[in-house]
Structures are given as C-alpha cells and as structure tokens.
Design a protein around this motif. Structure first.
Motif, PDB file in Angstrom:
ATOM      1  N   TRP A  97       0.967  -1.221  -0.046  1.00 39.72           N
ATOM      2  CA  TRP A  97       0.038   0.045  -0.090  1.00 39.72           C
ATOM      3  C   TRP A  97       0.919   1.073   0.176  1.00 39.72           C
ATOM      4  CZ3 TRP A  97      -3.999   2.278  -1.193  1.00 39.72           C
ATOM      5  CH2 TRP A  97      -4.439   3.662  -0.708  1.00 39.72           C
ATOM      6  N   TRP A  98       0.566   2.102  -0.969  1.00 45.05           N
ATOM      7  CA  TRP A  98       1.252   3.301  -1.175  1.00 45.05           C
ATOM      8  C   TRP A  98       1.026   4.504  -0.261  1.00 45.05           C
ATOM      9  CZ3 TRP A  98      -1.465   7.416  -2.747  1.00 45.05           C
ATOM     10  CH2 TRP A  98      -2.612   7.234  -3.269  1.00 45.05           C
ATOM     11  N   GLY A  99      -0.042   4.533   0.350  1.00 47.38           N
ATOM     12  CA  GLY A  99      -0.502   5.424   1.224  1.00 47.38           C
ATOM     13  C   GLY A  99       0.107   5.219   2.522  1.00 47.38           C
ATOM     14  N   ASN A 100      -0.576   6.517   3.371  1.00 51.88           N
ATOM     15  CA  ASN A 100       0.039   6.672   4.673  1.00 51.88           C
ATOM     16  C   ASN A 100      -1.352   6.083   5.678  1.00 51.88           C
ATOM     17  OD1 ASN A 100       2.426   7.615   4.177  1.00 51.88           O
ATOM     18  ND2 ASN A 100       1.485   9.710   3.688  1.00 51.88           N
ATOM     19  N   LEU A 113      -7.314   6.506  -3.118  1.00 44.15           N
ATOM     20  CA  LEU A 113      -6.657   6.612  -4.524  1.00 44.15           C
ATOM     21  C   LEU A 113      -7.269   7.712  -5.111  1.00 44.15           C
ATOM     22  CD1 LEU A 113      -5.127   4.072  -6.991  1.00 44.15           C
ATOM     23  CD2 LEU A 113      -6.778   5.924  -7.729  1.00 44.15           C
ATOM     24  N   PHE A 114      -8.574   7.680  -5.280  1.00 49.41           N
ATOM     25  CA  PHE A 114      -9.355   8.948  -6.038  1.00 49.41           C
ATOM     26  C   PHE A 114      -9.338  10.162  -5.088  1.00 49.41           C
ATOM     27  CE2 PHE A 114     -10.732   5.753  -8.714  1.00 49.41           C
ATOM     28  CZ  PHE A 114     -10.942   6.613  -9.962  1.00 49.41           C
ATOM     29  N   GLN A 115      -9.458   9.876  -3.710  1.00 50.64           N
ATOM     30  CA  GLN A 115      -9.438  11.232  -2.992  1.00 50.64           C
ATOM     31  C   GLN A 115      -8.073  11.904  -2.875  1.00 50.64           C
ATOM     32  OE1 GLN A 115     -11.171  11.573   1.164  1.00 50.64           O
ATOM     33  NE2 GLN A 115      -9.068  11.328   1.704  1.00 50.64           N
ATOM     34  N   ASP A 116      -6.996  11.040  -3.207  1.00 50.09           N
ATOM     35  CA  ASP A 116      -5.838  11.904  -3.258  1.00 50.09           C
ATOM     36  C   ASP A 116      -5.544  12.627  -4.480  1.00 50.09           C
ATOM     37  OD1 ASP A 116      -2.773  11.933  -1.992  1.00 50.09           O
ATOM     38  OD2 ASP A 116      -2.474  11.056  -4.026  1.00 50.09           O
ATOM     39  N   LYS A 147     -19.074  13.091  -4.813  1.00 51.58           N
ATOM     40  CA  LYS A 147     -18.349  13.226  -3.541  1.00 51.58           C
ATOM     41  C   LYS A 147     -18.948  12.561  -2.490  1.00 51.58           C
ATOM     42  CE  LYS A 147     -16.385  17.093  -2.683  1.00 51.58           C
ATOM     43  NZ  LYS A 147     -15.851  18.457  -2.423  1.00 51.58           N
ATOM     44  N   HIS A 148     -20.210  12.406  -2.246  1.00 44.72           N
ATOM     45  CA  HIS A 148     -20.916  11.765  -1.103  1.00 44.72           C
ATOM     46  C   HIS A 148     -20.759  10.312  -1.564  1.00 44.72           C
ATOM     47  CE1 HIS A 148     -23.503  12.010  -4.869  1.00 44.72           C
ATOM     48  NE2 HIS A 148     -24.041  10.941  -4.453  1.00 44.72           N
ATOM     49  N   ILE A 149     -20.567   9.818  -2.554  1.00 45.74           N
ATOM     50  CA  ILE A 149     -20.306   8.248  -2.640  1.00 45.74           C
ATOM     51  C   ILE A 149     -18.709   8.279  -1.974  1.00 45.74           C
ATOM     52  CG2 ILE A 149     -19.889   6.357  -4.123  1.00 45.74           C
ATOM     53  CD1 ILE A 149     -22.160   7.435  -5.932  1.00 45.74           C
ATOM     54  N   LEU A 150     -18.013   8.809  -2.309  1.00 44.35           N
ATOM     55  CA  LEU A 150     -16.531   8.894  -2.109  1.00 44.35           C
ATOM     56  C   LEU A 150     -16.136   8.740  -0.426  1.00 44.35           C
ATOM     57  CD1 LEU A 150     -13.611   8.485  -3.268  1.00 44.35           C
ATOM     58  CD2 LEU A 150     -13.493  11.068  -3.091  1.00 44.35           C
ATOM     59  N   LYS A 151     -17.165   9.596   0.265  1.00 47.70           N
ATOM     60  CA  LYS A 151     -17.120   9.832   1.774  1.00 47.70           C
ATOM     61  C   LYS A 151     -17.338   8.445   2.208  1.00 47.70           C
ATOM     62  CE  LYS A 151     -17.807  14.581   2.277  1.00 47.70           C
ATOM     63  NZ  LYS A 151     -18.942  15.664   2.890  1.00 47.70           N
ATOM     64  N   LYS A 152     -18.301   7.810   1.753  1.00 50.17           N
ATOM     65  CA  LYS A 152     -18.763   6.497   2.307  1.00 50.17           C
ATOM     66  C   LYS A 152     -17.440   5.325   1.865  1.00 50.17           C
ATOM     67  CE  LYS A 152     -23.659   7.312   1.426  1.00 50.17           C
ATOM     68  NZ  LYS A 152     -24.838   6.785   0.767  1.00 50.17           N
ATOM     69  N   MET A 153     -16.833   5.524   0.983  1.00 49.38           N
ATOM     70  CA  MET A 153     -15.770   4.525   0.542  1.00 49.38           C
ATOM     71  C   MET A 153     -14.488   4.719   1.646  1.00 49.38           C
ATOM     72  SD  MET A 153     -16.116   4.912  -3.436  1.00 49.38           S
ATOM     73  CE  MET A 153     -14.566   3.690  -3.960  1.00 49.38           C
ATOM     74  N   VAL A 154     -14.249   6.151   1.965  1.00 50.07           N
ATOM     75  CA  VAL A 154     -12.934   6.392   2.752  1.00 50.07           C
ATOM     76  C   VAL A 154     -13.177   6.205   4.349  1.00 50.07           C
ATOM     77  CG1 VAL A 154     -11.860   7.427   0.758  1.00 50.07           C
ATOM     78  CG2 VAL A 154     -13.022   8.725   2.399  1.00 50.07           C
ATOM     79  N   ASN A 155     -14.301   5.744   4.764  1.00 46.02           N
ATOM     80  CA  ASN A 155     -14.622   5.821   6.180  1.00 46.02           C
ATOM     81  C   ASN A 155     -13.580   4.551   6.529  1.00 46.02           C
ATOM     82  OD1 ASN A 155     -15.383   5.212   8.790  1.00 46.02           O
ATOM     83  ND2 ASN A 155     -17.276   6.210   7.997  1.00 46.02           N
ATOM     84  N   SER A 156     -12.651   5.050   7.719  1.00 48.08           N
ATOM     85  CA  SER A 156     -11.473   4.117   8.047  1.00 48.08           C
ATOM     86  C   SER A 156     -12.260   3.114   8.863  1.00 48.08           C
ATOM     87  CB  SER A 156     -10.546   4.814   9.085  1.00 48.08           C
ATOM     88  OG  SER A 156     -11.069   5.449  10.099  1.00 48.08           O
ATOM     89  N   GLU A 157     -13.712   3.381   9.390  1.00 48.60           N
ATOM     90  CA  GLU A 157     -14.099   2.156  10.150  1.00 48.60           C
ATOM     91  C   GLU A 157     -14.797   1.337   9.234  1.00 48.60           C
ATOM     92  OE1 GLU A 157     -14.504   1.679  13.499  1.00 48.60           O
ATOM     93  OE2 GLU A 157     -13.043   3.469  13.866  1.00 48.60           O
TER      94      GLU A 157
END
Length: 372
Positions: A177-180, A203-206, A218-228
């Motif tokens: 994984w290339w992200g932090n 990846l897309f948020q970055d 954007k509203h879909i992306l928020k549901k994708m990047v939830n760390s929980e």
C-alpha cells in the motif's frame, strides 16, 4: 487420427522481439515484446524471484495468478493471451495485453475533465472482480492505467487471490500500500472487498485534492474512505448502484430547477475570492431553510442583497469575499425551489454547492497550531 484426450503438441517455436524492459521487482521482471508476424506488442511478465525467496513456494502462487487472470474478460481488466511454464526450473511467463497509455494519476492531471468517467469505469472494473470473487491486493496509481482511448485498465494481479468467505479473515494479510492511512480492517485481521473499496476511494481522494475538476460523486467517496470497516459502504456493486441512482436523481431536476440552482450557486463562486482550508458548506437543511426564510423576510421590499448575508447562511469558516449586490429574485427563487424538493434532492443540491466551494482557491491560516 484425432482421439479423445490425445495430447496435441505444437512444436513450432514462436519468437518475439524485445522492445524494452518495463520494470522489475522481488518476484521477477516485465518486458515489452513484439510479434512481427502480426505486428502486435505484448507485455511479458516473467516469474523470477530474487535470491532468498522460496522459488518453489511462490511458483504455485504464480500458477494461481494465471488461473485468476484466465477467468477474466472485461473491458476494464487487462487481458492475458498466453503463458509458458517451466516447472522443472520453477519459472514461467505470462503474455498479456499491452496497455498503451498512462497511469491514472498522470492521465487525470492531463485530462481532469474526465474525472467522473474514469471513476465510473474504475468502479465497474472492481464490480467485475467482486462478482468473480477476486481481490487485487496491490491497489496503487501505477496499477490502474488509462489507455489512448480513455479506457481504464486494471493491471498487475500479483497479489490477487480467490476469496474463501468462510476462512478468508483468518488468513495472513500481505499487501503493498503506497498511502499513509490504513483502515481499521487490519486490527480485525480483515482483508476483503470492503477493504479494497477503502483503498480505491483513497486513491481517488488523493488525486482529487490535486486536480481542478468538479467531482459529482463526492458523497459516494465519503462512504468509501471511512476508516471504520462497519461504517463503510458494503460493496463495489452498491457503489455502482449509487452512481446510477445519483445520475437518475440529477436527471429528475428540470431545466428550470437547474437554472435556479446555478443562478444561486454562482453567488458563491462570484463572491468568494479565497477560503480558509477548514471552511465548508453547512449541511443542516433545516437551519439553511430557516435562515433563507429570515433573509427573504428582511429583504422583501429590496431589489438587492449583499454577498455576506447570503454566504453566512451557507458557509461555515473563514473566507475572503467581494461585497457585491445580488438580486433578491435569486434568493427567493432558490428558497422556494429548495423548500419544495425531497430531502434526497436537497442533499444533492448541498453536495453540488460543496463542489463549488472546493473549486475556490484555498489558503491556510498562519495562526494554526503546528508541532514545531
């Protein structure tokens, strides 16, 4: 004479011309080859692990990768054409489609206007993998290519595997994984499609933070990047359904409604010159309606209203703005429109206003506390 189960041998040798070496890693290297007979290029991936790696053990993984790739046939997935195995030497080669193009980040930097389409294609590719019970396990910009016809191609399944839903969570997790930022899935020893949703979303948020483009999901992306893990959207198929639903909802707005929205939204883009990085659109629908109604009452006998009176209803945080006069007709029309539509459509309006705000130049407050 041909008989059932007879071994068919092709003993004629086929030669390829080396064009260039593309890359190499711990488990082998990849080169670009040319078949002069049909004047076509292929990417050839050789399994050749470095010293210290158990060639026999990982050779079986290489065979599994071939099996996985042979299952796939989709416009957004790289194709495998052939393979050559040398089991006595624990090595082999995969002949794959040559994707002539750019990695997804390089492409979107050059063509930011295609962001929404590239997102849609990427999700469709991962929906196909999900339906075939395949994980990618190496989601990074370099492994999502866009060819010369602007078609997304997901490549390099070196860490792919078939999902065993009953036992998968007990298996060890191996991932590049290339992200932090990592999701809490790893605390639970989980790696599944929902984990990959997080990585695709990040990846897309970055890249969205870097390019100047309007992103309508954007509203879909928020549901994708939830760390929980438990709060994240369930599947790539659910994401695709949300994309379709979003497009259908947008189609439900009449041309007159779009005009009312755009006239009002232009107040934001024309009035705010810069925003502080933490500024955002207020998402409280009831509060917005109440404040709009109050403003409407206060300006009922006026023809124009000042920028600040409108902006403070919509934006929380600091921003720099031009003090301009705006027709009260825009305010009244928007209030009636916003009040009359469903909550779902009200949310779409606010998400679009948020996109407008995101496209305004950002500054950082020098008084913010910093570690050192």
């Amino acid at each position: 004479m041909l008989t059932k189960n007879k071994i068919i041998e092709f003993i004629r040798k086929k030669d390829f011309k080396l064009i260039e070496e593309l890359n190499s890693g711990s488990f082998g290297k990849t080169v670009l080859l040319q078949d002069d007979n049909i004047n076509h290029k292929f990417v050839c991936k050789k399994y050749e692990p470095q010293t210290g790696i158990n060639k026999k053990e990982y050779y079986n993984n290489f065979i599994n990768e071939i099996k996985l790739l042979h299952l796939l046939y989709n416009d957004n997935i790289v194709r495998i054409f052939n393979y050559y195995l040398y089991p006595e030497k624990y090595t082999g080669y995969i002949m794959m489609e040559h994707v002539k193009g750019q990695d997804i980040y390089s492409y979107l930097r050059e063509y930011p206007e295609n962001l929404n389409n590239i997102f849609e294609q990427t999700i469709k590719g991962f929906v196909y993998l999900e339906k075939n019970k395949i994980l990618h396990r190496d989601i990074r910009p370099g492994n999502i290519m866009v060819n010369e016809n602007s078609i997304v191609k997901i490549i390099d399944f070196g860490f792919g595997k078939k999902i065993n839903f009953q036992n998968d969570n007990q298996k060890s997790i191996s991932i590049n994984w290339w992200g932090n930022i990592l999701p809490n899935d790893f605390d639970k020893k989980i790696y599944d499609n929902r984990t990959e949703i997080f990585f695709v979303g990040m990846l897309f948020q970055d890249i969205i933070q870097e390019i100047d483009s309007s992103f309508k999901y954007k509203h879909i992306l928020k549901k994708m990047v939830n760390s929980e893990y438990d709060n994240r959207i369930n599947s790539f198929n659910d994401i695709l359904k949300s994309i379709v639903e979003n497009d259908n909802n947008i189609a439900l707005f009449t041309s007159e409604e779009k005009k009312i929205y755009q006239d009002f939204a232009n107040i934001i883009t024309e009035s705010i010159s810069e925003k502080e990085n933490s500024s955002k659109v207020i998402m409280d629908i009831d509060a917005i309606l109440k404040d709009l109604e109050d403003l409407k009452q206060k300006t009922m006998l006026e023809d124009y209203v000042k920028s600040k009176s409108i902006l403070k209803i919509l934006v929380i945080g600091q921003f720099k703005y031009y003090e301009q006069n705006h027709s009260t007709k825009f305010i009244n029309d928007f209030f009636q429109f916003f009040k009359s539509i469903s909550k779902e459509k009200q949310n779409i309006v606010l998400y679009n206003l948020e996109t407008r705000l995101d496209n305004i130049r950002t500054y950082y407050n020098e008084d913010d506390e910093i570690p050192f």
